[in-house]
Design a protein around this motif. Sequence first.
Motif: not given
Length: 505
Positions: A294-314
Amino acid sequence: MVSRSGYLNSLIFNRRNNGEADAGMSVPIIQLDSLPGGCQTFELVVKFCYGLSVNLTGSNIAPLYCAAHFLEMGEDLKQGNLISRTEAFLSFLMLSSWKDMFRILKNCEAISAWAEELKILERCSESIAWKACMDPQAISCGDDEAQCLNVLTNNFNESKINTKDGAVGSHTEAESNWWFEDVSRLRIDHFIKVINAVKNRGMRSDVIGSCIIKWTEKWLLRIKKNIHDHLNEEPRVTIESLVKVLPTEKDSVCCNFLLHLLKVGMVMNINPELLMVLEKRVALLLESCSAGDLMVKNHHGDKDSVYDANLIIRVVEAYVSCVSSNSISRISVVASVVDEYLALVSMDSNLSVKSFQLLAEALPEAARSCHDRLYRAMDAYLKSHPILTEEERESVCRAMDYHKLSQEARKHAMRNDRLPSNFMVRFILLDHLNMARSMVDDTSRFQRTKTQAFITVSKSPAKNLIRTQKELEIMKQEVKRLKLQLNDLQLCRLELQKKVKRGAR
């Protein structure tokens, strides 16, 4: 040229008959803007018409074949005309040369409409699929194309071995991906045709899935900088094409790849129906995956979490919506995966309280029979986020149920100063209440046993009545004592709440 081309023949003589010859010139000027392959291909056509040597290769055969059809250079005008010559060479390459298949497809990109109409793309895709389902040693037989053609032809029937799933192929698992690298360089529309062709050949779904993953990884590296450019339609169309071509078998592609595909699809705003199909497919894989999947990284910017938890919530919410409420045993498996995932991402300083809370509460209450893993994840999150407010800490811990903690976890929780103050008070009170109930139960059992023994051994009804009254009086006194203890606990609770409020101010 007029003698070999039906198109030029009719065009020129029609103009002459209509008196359209330019002033001072006996032959009208012809503009061929739509000739497949352009000037370079036309030069080869001219050489062929005038009997000069033309070097046919995998790079020029497709444009030349299309140009021959455009100019109507058939056998009815002259024996051995350009259509028949290019057809023969094209067929030879498709049977004999693996690398030339990809050169042909590359040079079809600029003439897609003609290549589609003349079935060059279909024939190349079928040829690649045929060879991909065979022993790779038969494909890599050196520069002698005639020898290679013989090997392919002789081994064709031997290579068609039906597996348990009806798949075709004689190569081992380690050799099944030998063709991925070449196919991964194809343009999306050509790649889709090849994948459909190998599907029709009966190749195993997991091998096809691995090939799609390989192509997608290379493609994402190429378009990484432009992935958020919504004016560019190509990435959106590409993702939609990939979703449509995915094998339908459950284990053909891994959960982590589908999650990445879903994330890119959401960014590219692909068709909502395709997005739902992809979302549901990922959701149904949750029961068989691990937290690492389930580990999918974010690549948007410094303020985002390292991993995309919102994707897993969905995805978890999609799982809950499509799984029956009676399937508690299945949901509990997913709950374990979610708790493990929460523990892994809890140390991310940029993971928001809202995201942690939503994921912790995404599954129904009955999904977890024990909350020890959830408690450990919450404690790790609180430890990694020491500056949270009291209200935020309460939000983090809201999904935890004291009664579903083990005895060891309860003891740890009552000594854990990272938990919200009201949770601490509640835990202490509940622990004392459980102790009081235990004492009442023990006393009641003791009194019942004592009374039953007395009634058994007593022979006199009068004596039985006197002793029974004494036992009842003892029980009443015990109940009064317990009530006083509960009152003391209530006062203690009020005092603790006042201290918490003063500390908050």
